[in-house]
Design an enzyme around this catalytic site. Structure first.
Site, PDB file in Angstrom:
ATOM      1  N   GLU A   1      23.567  55.224  38.036  1.00 55.58           N
ATOM      2  CA  GLU A   1      23.597  54.747  39.475  1.00 55.58           C
ATOM      3  C   GLU A   1      22.395  55.399  39.956  1.00 55.58           C
ATOM      4  O   GLU A   1      21.900  54.466  41.032  1.00 55.58           O
ATOM      5  CB  GLU A   1      24.887  54.970  40.262  1.00 55.58           C
ATOM      6  CG  GLU A   1      26.201  54.044  39.781  1.00 55.58           C
ATOM      7  CD  GLU A   1      26.286  52.951  39.816  1.00 55.58           C
ATOM      8  OE1 GLU A   1      25.034  52.036  40.248  1.00 55.58           O
ATOM      9  OE2 GLU A   1      27.187  52.017  39.138  1.00 55.58           O
TER      10      GLU A   1
ATOM     11  N   ARG B   1      19.373  52.718  41.256  1.00 57.57           N
ATOM     12  CA  ARG B   1      19.285  52.692  42.671  1.00 57.57           C
ATOM     13  C   ARG B   1      18.199  53.242  43.487  1.00 57.57           C
ATOM     14  O   ARG B   1      17.302  52.919  44.283  1.00 57.57           O
ATOM     15  CB  ARG B   1      20.555  52.687  43.562  1.00 57.57           C
ATOM     16  CG  ARG B   1      21.706  51.905  42.792  1.00 57.57           C
ATOM     17  CD  ARG B   1      23.176  51.775  43.447  1.00 57.57           C
ATOM     18  NE  ARG B   1      24.244  51.390  42.760  1.00 57.57           N
ATOM     19  CZ  ARG B   1      25.127  50.746  43.109  1.00 57.57           C
ATOM     20  NH1 ARG B   1      25.229  50.464  44.577  1.00 57.57           N
ATOM     21  NH2 ARG B   1      26.096  50.350  42.234  1.00 57.57           N
TER      22      ARG B   1
ATOM     23  N   ASP C   1      26.647  45.489  30.180  1.00 53.42           N
ATOM     24  CA  ASP C   1      25.787  44.363  30.470  1.00 53.42           C
ATOM     25  C   ASP C   1      24.229  44.833  30.422  1.00 53.42           C
ATOM     26  O   ASP C   1      23.519  44.443  29.662  1.00 53.42           O
ATOM     27  CB  ASP C   1      25.944  44.035  32.093  1.00 53.42           C
ATOM     28  CG  ASP C   1      26.162  45.310  32.927  1.00 53.42           C
ATOM     29  OD1 ASP C   1      26.202  46.655  32.426  1.00 53.42           O
ATOM     30  OD2 ASP C   1      26.763  45.084  34.233  1.00 53.42           O
TER      31      ASP C   1
ATOM     32  N   GLU D   1      24.504  38.726  40.285  1.00 55.11           N
ATOM     33  CA  GLU D   1      24.286  38.037  39.021  1.00 55.11           C
ATOM     34  C   GLU D   1      23.970  36.742  39.038  1.00 55.11           C
ATOM     35  O   GLU D   1      22.786  36.411  38.524  1.00 55.11           O
ATOM     36  CB  GLU D   1      24.973  38.609  37.861  1.00 55.11           C
ATOM     37  CG  GLU D   1      25.115  40.235  37.674  1.00 55.11           C
ATOM     38  CD  GLU D   1      26.037  40.970  38.696  1.00 55.11           C
ATOM     39  OE1 GLU D   1      26.561  40.603  39.511  1.00 55.11           O
ATOM     40  OE2 GLU D   1      25.647  42.250  38.685  1.00 55.11           O
TER      41      GLU D   1
HETATM   42  C1  DMJ Z   1      24.104  46.834  40.169  1.00 54.88           C
HETATM   43  O1  DMJ Z   1      24.041  47.817  40.483  1.00 54.88           O
HETATM   44  C2  DMJ Z   1      23.312  46.475  38.925  1.00 54.88           C
HETATM   45  O2  DMJ Z   1      22.861  45.223  38.924  1.00 54.88           O
HETATM   46  C3  DMJ Z   1      23.865  46.973  37.812  1.00 54.88           C
HETATM   47  O3  DMJ Z   1      23.292  46.487  36.340  1.00 54.88           O
HETATM   48  C4  DMJ Z   1      25.290  46.247  37.588  1.00 54.88           C
HETATM   49  N1  DMJ Z   1      25.926  46.487  38.866  1.00 54.88           N
HETATM   50  C5  DMJ Z   1      25.496  46.207  40.104  1.00 54.88           C
HETATM   51  C6  DMJ Z   1      25.418  44.417  40.675  1.00 54.88           C
HETATM   52  O4  DMJ Z   1      26.697  43.724  40.578  1.00 54.88           O
END
Ligand code: DMJ
Length: 529
Positions: free
Chosen positions: A122, A126, A256, A429
């Site tokens: 994270e 971010r 994902d 998404e």
């Molecule tokens: C975001 O922090 C990023 O897109 C991550 O890959 C998946 N989750 C969140 C958004 O849903």
């Protein structure tokens, strides 16, 4: 309508760093700005998402829109998790005042010297990603690069495991890696494999190869590990570099962005690393062969999960689980982008691509991407017009009971006690995929769908006196708001909505790769390090 890049208008002295033109989707003449809708999205960011946090919670890691308070991961203070995640959206939207305030806070008050544990993934996507984009979009403001390097250096110990797969946490103040005491060396697959764009770009900018080598090593370990059915279970062991035998396979949480970054690593370094293309192509084929399913009512395509199951004779087998996380909807746009790059027979496919410009696998992926996006929009057909966190698909004809929908929310007892699955937490998404689909097709149906989602967000998530909140139940108009505004609403959801309505010269897809948190990084040739 003339094409306008707000950034170069607002920051002419430090206009966008030039990036090389690369093969990829051509700029379409007919993808022009929709000023009214674009400005409505800017209004959402400005009036409701940014000004109040500035007033009440500037610099806090997270923002709570109902109580109008900020909170931090450490009692010692925040690291600017929200503001750094949001600053490149301000740059792209041309919000000069907000940008200057944010930059000033980062320059004068921001610090990573916090004796506290931060999630490696994270923090990378971010904060490191946010700083790197801000650096590029500011035309090379050294403040952002210094902060990015400081942060990465504090995180580097995470790579010191027997296999090279990173520990899941870092204590930024102590500059130490932190393992989970309950499950030592357990690594989530998406978390380990979603650092590469950021660390490699940092190497390119600093000329220091250590970031590149550590991030690339992770991919080599994952590539060598035995992958059941050619897919990646969601957990790995950082001691051995192998996949955990009991882990599920899914493209939702913890899986994902592993799939997302295979393609993006190939594109970021100007398609000079064929190993990522091969890895991506093999993996997409495995998805087609093992996970693609169709709904009973509307025949919508969805991406199921595989769960390990012990058979009577003691051996393990895989069982389909017919559930799709909202997170999976990134795959629709990703497949379409992959089809027009790895799956194209020409350098610049038309918009939309002609079948003759795609290889057989390109065509296969394009079609799946288009169809999956329709499924994701189908999951927005709820009372609020917003999609739940998790959709379960009817797969057993005996239990099938909803002729209008292919899916349902599990354990939902609305309005009283909605399950976790029923919430919408401002996730990006689907609008991310709509943005990519629009840029690659010019088909207005994608803008229309994005606008509809934005209106639902306005209706059900907006807090009148500032901010946006997650909602508890997407399938009830009297849904309850939760006191939380995820940072990705500012960095991703509103950014992708904004870009859906700009012309295609703003962050063009052939010059930029978005990290998984929607921070655009310019494509580059790998440096000689
Ligand atoms: C975001 O922090 C990023 O897109 C991550 O890959 C998946 N989750 C969140 C958004 O849903």
């Amino acid at each position: 309508m003339p094409k306008t890049n707000l950034l170069s208008v607002l920051f002419p002295e430090t206009s966008l760093v030039e990036v090389d033109d690369e093969p990829g989707p051509a700029e379409a003449v007919d993808i022009v700005v929709d000023v009214e809708k674009r400005d409505a999205i800017v209004g959402a960011f400005k009036r409701y998402s940014w000004l109040l946090p500035e007033k009440y919670a500037m610099g806090s890691d997270e923002y709570h829109p109902i109580t109008k308070k900020g909170s931090n991961f450490s009692t010692l203070g925040g690291i600017g998790y929200t503001v750094i995640d949001a600053i490149d959206t301000m740059q792209i939207m041309g919000l000069e005042k907000e940008y200057k305030t944010a930059r000033n806070w980062i320059a004068t008050k921001q610090s990573f010297d916090r004796d506290n544990n931060y999630n490696t993934f994270e923090t990378t996507i971010r904060v490191l990603g946010g700083l790197l984009s801000a650096y590029h979009l500011s035309g090379g403001d050294s403040l952002f690069l210094k902060k990015a390097q400081d942060l990465a250096d504090r995180m580097m110990p995470v790579f010191e495991t027997p296999s090279g797969l990173p520990y899941s946490m870092a204590n930024l103040g102590l500059r130490k890696a932190v393992d989970d005491p309950h499950v030592p060396y357990l690594v989530s697959t998406a978390e380990a494999t979603t650092l590469q764009l950021e660390f490699k770009y940092l190497s390119k900018l600093t000329g220091n190869k250590k970031y590149w080598e550590k991030a690339d090593k992770v991919m080599d370990v994952v590539r060598k590990a035995e992958r059941p059915k050619g897919l990646a279970p969601i957990h790995m062991d950082a001691r051995t570099g192998t996949f955990s035998p009991n882990a599920e396979i899914r493209l939702g949480s913890r899986g994902d962005s592993f799939y997302e970054y295979l393609l993006k690593q190939y594109l970021l370094t100007k398609r000079t690393e064929p190993k990522f293309r091969e890895f991506y192509e093999e993996t997409m084929t495995a998805i087609h062969e093992n996970l693609v399913q169709r709904g009973l009512s509307k025949n919508h395509v969805y991406i199921a999960e595989l769960h390990p199951e012990r058979k009577a004779d003691g051996t393990m087998d895989w069982k389909l689980n017919h559930k799709q996380d909202h997170l999976v909807c990134f795959l629709a746009g990703s497949l379409m982008l992959g089809a027009t790059t790895t799956g194209a027979t020409v350098n610049r496919p038309s918009i939309p691509p002609k079948a003759s410009e795609l290889t057989a696998t390109g065509l296969r992926d394009w079609q799946l991407g288009e169809e999956l996006l329709q499924t994701c929009l189908h999951t927005y057909e709820t009372a609020t017009g917003l999609s739940p966190e998790i959709a379960h698909f009817f797969h057993d004809k005996k239990k099938w009971r909803h002729p209008k929908r292919d899916w349902y929310v599990s354990g939902n007892d609305f309005p009283g006690n909605p399950s976790y699955d029923a919430r919408y937490i401002l996730r990006p998404e689907t609008v991310e995929s709509l943005f990519i689909a629009y840029r690659l097709t010019g088909d207005n149906k994608y803008r229309d769908a994005g606008w509809k989602i934005f209106q639902s967000i306005e209706e059900y998530c907006k807090i009148e006196d500032g901010g946006y909140a997650s909602i508890l139940n997407t399938d009830h108009v009297r849904t309850i708001k939760m006191d939380k505004m995820e940072t990705f609403f500012l960095s991703e959801t509103l950014k992708y909505l904004y870009l859906l309505f700009t012309d295609s010269s703003v962050i063009p897809l052939n010059k930029y790769v978005f990290n998984t948190e929607a921070h655009p990084l310019p494509v580059f040739t790998p440096p000689k390090l």
